[in-house]
Design an enzyme around this catalytic site. Sequence first.
Site, PDB file in Angstrom:
ATOM      1  N   ARG A  63      68.793   4.657  15.338  1.00  0.00           N
ATOM      2  CA  ARG A  63      67.555   4.025  15.789  1.00  0.00           C
ATOM      3  C   ARG A  63      66.390   5.007  15.686  1.00  0.00           C
ATOM      4  O   ARG A  63      66.579   6.219  15.741  1.00  0.00           O
ATOM      5  CB  ARG A  63      67.690   3.586  17.261  1.00  0.00           C
ATOM      6  CG  ARG A  63      68.596   2.400  17.462  1.00  0.00           C
ATOM      7  CD  ARG A  63      68.753   2.089  18.939  1.00  0.00           C
ATOM      8  NE  ARG A  63      69.456   3.148  19.653  1.00  0.00           N
ATOM      9  CZ  ARG A  63      69.518   3.247  20.976  1.00  0.00           C
ATOM     10  NH1 ARG A  63      68.908   2.358  21.734  1.00  0.00           N
ATOM     11  NH2 ARG A  63      70.183   4.222  21.552  1.00  0.00           N
ATOM     12  N   ALA A  72      68.637   0.108  24.990  1.00  0.00           N
ATOM     13  CA  ALA A  72      69.986  -0.404  25.237  1.00  0.00           C
ATOM     14  C   ALA A  72      70.155  -0.987  26.631  1.00  0.00           C
ATOM     15  O   ALA A  72      71.053  -1.782  26.857  1.00  0.00           O
ATOM     16  CB  ALA A  72      71.013   0.705  25.024  1.00  0.00           C
TER      17      ALA A  72
END
Length: 818
Positions: free
Chosen positions: A299, A523
Amino acid sequence: CEILRLNEDPNVQGLALDLPESLYSSKVLNAVKPEKDVDGLSSVNLGRLVRGDVSDCLIPPTVGAVMELLEDLGGKRVLLLGARGALGAALQSELQREGAAVLSCHWDTPQLQSELRHADVVVFGSMKPNDVPVSWMKPGATIISCAHNLLSGKRDNPAGEKTVGSLAVAIRMQNMVKNMERWIQSQQSRKWDLHCLKLQPLSPVPSDIEISRAQSPKAVDVLAKEIGLLTDEIEIYGQTKAKVRLSLLERLKDQPDGKYVLVAGITPTPLGEGKSTVTIGLVQALTAHLNINSFACLRQPSQGPTFGVKGGAAGGGYAQVIPMEEFNLHLTGDIHAITAANNLLAAAIDARILHENTQSDKVRIILSYPDDNFSSQFFKKRLGISKTDPETLTEEEISKFVRLDIDPSTITWQRVVDTNDRFLRKITVGQANTEKGLVRQAQFDIAVASEIMAILALTTSLQDMKERLGKMVVANDKKGEPVTAEDLGVTGALAVLMKDAIKPTLMQTLEGTPVFVHAGPFANIAHGNSSVLADKIALKLVGEKGFVVTEAGFGADIGMEKFFNIKCRASGLVPSVVVLVATVRALKMHGGGPNVTAGAPLKKEYTEENLQLVADGCCNLQKQIQITQLFGVPVVVALNVFKTDSPAEVDLVCKIAKESGAFDAVPCNHWSAGGRGAVKLAQAVEKAANQKNSFKYLYNLELPIVEKIRIIAQKVYGAQDVELSPIAQSQVDRYTRQGFGNLPICMAKTHLSLSHQPERKGVPTGFILPISDVRASIGAGFIYPLVGTMSTMPGLPTRPCFYDIDLDPITEQVKGLF
């Protein structure tokens, strides 16, 4: 212009030029891309020919024809007449390679008659002037003329003169075939011809940024070529970054995928346990040390944590992405594109409410479509009718067409900024007099919490992204029906802002192995995984025997569960192995050790051997292994070793992990040694990938929303049950009624505990999981319940990271990132 256009046409694999002799300039010849140069006259092709790299270049057709017509040139004198430029250079090179003594001169050379008298072979590169009689030639000399129209072969041939004519045309056709064969070969996955960068680890290990700067990365176009990317498949950003075009997926669509590896972790300390570092160390070990094609997919870090509490996120030590400052700062602007798109939509919502409140329906339809720009398709989309003339619309139809009737109290779409700014958690908008009293309370989220970020990570194509953007629900109307971005007419504009962000960014590790950096959803409030597109492209590039290693955010209970239940559903990809990252430090915390606080020195329990704390804390590792086994995927435990860990502590963790069902458990020293320190992990992953895989999802999408939430809470977190607040229950009822009940679940929960209470370590049991609210990301394709209180806008700590970040105005070097 036509040459440049054909260069970029992916359906054209070769270019042959048939121009008047006066136009064959180096500028024209070099305009053709080397890989499409059928005539072999570009500088790149000629350079290879002169160097003797015959297998890597194409022989120019005229040169090939000349060589076919000549035999046994050893020791013969060859005179090239009027053969200038690229053709002359190529002829001279090939003739000399065959042992001939070659002299090149012009038609007006003073000693021409003498040179012709001594030449065994004469090659005319251009039309012979009439004032050079054939009688000047040496009796018995071979005369070859290259002066002709290559495609037509038309030319008047003097007696005894051989012409290349049709033979050159045939060789050009051979070159066409060879070019096509090369193109077909380039479509196949293959073993990479990768030049890995050497590491010389120092002890003690320097700072991350010092290590990054000490390495000289390869130019990104060189890396792209090494891994099989074509020139027209990358868009270069500076020296070390490039966007990769999605056309690659179409080119490689018939190639088998490589193995798919997910790196997850145990419940972490606030310091993090090194999942990114393990991911990078693993691919460096696979490719640089075991010679196996591998790709890391990560990411993009948010600037919020970078300047706030976490610092950089490029891995660390001798296992990181370089240049690390570019990785952490702006990169190729994807997060800025998301911010722009998100805030355009937010502006559109408030503007629509204002205009509907201050204008009549007839005025709105005139102002919105002043040129009578109506179409039956437009009416069908909004009204379900086939009328095309606005004059035939009834007042009810006009109202339905121009009025969304958004209920401001139901707006869920917030503005975003990529900065930790706690004072934007609650704001008031519309206070200016020009907004006609339409004041409402709103908020800012951090940019990476935007649904557009989640969409970027889950989309599979540009068309899919556009459809997902249009489906985003931003509010309800006053009848309780959802209002979407498509209803607001902003879908196309959002897609335009995101058209470059959808392409993954190619970078490299410290050892020169490839990395895709793409998307960055949080997340704990989103699904916490990099993009489906990056994974799909990487799986094609590594080939059937290669590995793609991607990372899920936080512990396996959060990032991994969402990876399997959300990302794998969106992509259709099946994971091969889970690498579960643990540290002795985190296990001691779960075993009852004192609090670990970011920025504060570690207590002695964490720096001195304590086998009992480690043994007690392994309950969390065992639970995370069990969670992985729920999905039927083999798990390898990677113990990220710190210098304060004792051999006995390391051995104990590995022993317990294997006894608890892990396929293997391996200590890793990649932080201090680079890929060499993760070779045993790479070997264990390779073996585990060949094990039987019985991957399955945790729940059926057809189940009711609350039942799916309950399955995650009980089977993954270990909760006794769930408890929904009245607000959460009403939202569940609304989403079910609106037809959104069959979506997967994306739990927004603290990452610091298996439960909803960050202070509860180890493996909490018997708790009731409180669901305070339930929201929907319809474009991304999931329902997200909020467990307890979850902030979508982080705040800056007392001592933020930006205190240490600075720029040297002389060298322009960034300081203090890590």
